[in-house]
Design an enzyme around this catalytic site. Structure first.
Site, short mmCIF file in Angstrom:
data_model
loop_
_atom_site.label_atom_id
_atom_site.label_comp_id
_atom_site.label_asym_id
_atom_site.label_seq_id
_atom_site.Cartn_x
_atom_site.Cartn_y
_atom_site.Cartn_z
CE LYS A 13 -1.53 -0.37 4.66
NZ LYS A 13 0.31 -1.16 5.36
NE ARG A 88 -2.03 0.53 10.37
CZ ARG A 88 -0.82 0.62 10.87
NH1 ARG A 88 0.02 -0.39 11.69
NH2 ARG A 88 -0.25 0.78 9.90
NE ARG A 127 8.08 -3.74 5.13
CZ ARG A 127 7.50 -3.09 5.53
NH1 ARG A 127 6.34 -2.34 4.44
NH2 ARG A 127 6.59 -2.75 6.46
NE ARG A 160 8.55 -0.89 9.25
CZ ARG A 160 7.58 -0.67 9.50
NH1 ARG A 160 7.61 -0.06 8.34
NH2 ARG A 160 6.56 -1.13 9.80
NE ARG A 171 4.87 -3.90 11.81
CZ ARG A 171 5.38 -3.88 11.25
NH1 ARG A 171 6.35 -4.69 11.07
NH2 ARG A 171 5.08 -2.92 9.50
P1 AMP Z 1 3.69 0.80 9.49
O1 AMP Z 1 4.77 1.54 8.90
O2 AMP Z 1 2.36 1.19 9.07
O3 AMP Z 1 3.28 -0.98 9.39
O4 AMP Z 1 3.28 1.32 11.40
C1 AMP Z 1 4.69 0.61 12.45
C2 AMP Z 1 3.85 1.02 13.47
O5 AMP Z 1 3.85 2.19 13.99
C3 AMP Z 1 3.01 0.15 14.27
O6 AMP Z 1 3.63 -1.15 14.16
C4 AMP Z 1 2.09 0.74 14.95
O7 AMP Z 1 3.00 0.59 16.20
C5 AMP Z 1 2.26 2.43 14.86
N1 AMP Z 1 1.26 2.66 13.77
C6 AMP Z 1 1.23 3.08 12.66
N2 AMP Z 1 -0.13 3.31 12.16
C7 AMP Z 1 -0.83 3.08 13.16
C8 AMP Z 1 -2.36 3.42 12.93
N3 AMP Z 1 -3.06 3.81 12.22
N4 AMP Z 1 -2.59 3.54 14.56
C9 AMP Z 1 -2.30 3.27 15.33
N5 AMP Z 1 -0.57 1.89 15.36
C10 AMP Z 1 -0.41 3.54 13.84
#
Ligand code: AMP
Length: 229
Positions: A13, A88, A127, A160, A171
């Protein structure tokens, strides 16, 4: 247009939102990138969210919503936003709708990139992202020209911590148990588009554009060269 991208970690995405933002003329907002930026800059928000992120847990809605809404209200997002990784939870989605109403805006379309868990794990294990601007690479399917270095800004690539081990499983569990319910929320609003995210980047991009254009004749798209070649 205001578009929400829903997809599990590794669904592509972020890549699609980044490609579509210049094509549609909107700004790309990735909540995970904003949190990582806050951490890199050691801001109070960065310190607050560190532990949640390391464990692969969601940051509390209140902090997340405040951060993303502040970004949406910036002048460069007036023409449209492509939201990646937000909302989310149902609470986040409802707060987003209410906030946009205040500005006489609304979410136009929601794109769900449907990818199997097996494929997601395969992608996440290879990744890498860059230190400087979080550009995304996959060392198998989309490697950088020079190993370990970002093609775009020359910064180093790293994997990461939350893309491996227990954090990545957590996750994905959160996505498939919680975030997935947003599909019903947006389906009820007749905004949901489901795209097969198991395909390659160009095909997924073409599918998204096709549906956006089919559903909205006003969509004006400037195709990037990568999509036409
Ligand atoms: P991502 O890079 O989108 O996988 O986000 C990395 C981390 O940021 C996630 O595992 C959450 O800890 C936090 N995070 C990102 N977006 C959100 C969201 N919309 N709601 C809550 N936590 C978020």
């Amino acid at each position: 247009m205001n578009i929400v991208f829903i997809g599990a970690q590794g669904s592509g995405k972020g890549t699609q939102a980044e490609m579509l933002a210049p094509a549609l003329g909107g700004c790309h907002i990735a909540s995970g990138d904003l949190f990582r930026e806050a951490q890199n800059k050691h801001t109070p928000l960065g310190l607050q969210v560190k532990a949640y992120m390391e464990r692969g847990e969601l940051v509390p809605d209140e902090l997340t919503v405040a951060m993303v809404l502040e970004r949406i209200e910036q002048p460069d997002c007036i023409d449209g936003v492509l939201l990646d990784g937000f909302p989310r939870t149902l609470t986040q989605a409802q707060k987003l709708d209410i906030d946009l109403q205040h500005f006489k805006r609304s979410i136009d379309k929601v794109v769900y990139l449907d990818v199997s868990r097996e494929e997601l794990l395969r992608r996440l294990s290879s990744r890498y992202i860059c230190q400087e601007h979080q550009h995304v690479y996959n060392i198998v399917t989309h490697p950088p020209k020079v190993a370990g270095i970002c093609d775009i800004d020359g910064s180093e690539l790293y994997q990461r911590a939350d893309d491996t081990g227990a954090a990545v499983q957590k996750r994905l569990d959160i996505f498939f148990h919680e975030t997935i319910h947003l599909l019903d929320y947006y389906k009820d609003q007749q905004k949901l588009i489901v795209v097969d995210g198991n395909q390659n980047i160009e095909q997924v991009y073409a599918d998204i554009l096709h549906v956006l254009k089919r559903d909205n004749e006003d969509v004006k798209v400037t195709l990037p060269t990568s999509a036409t070649s």
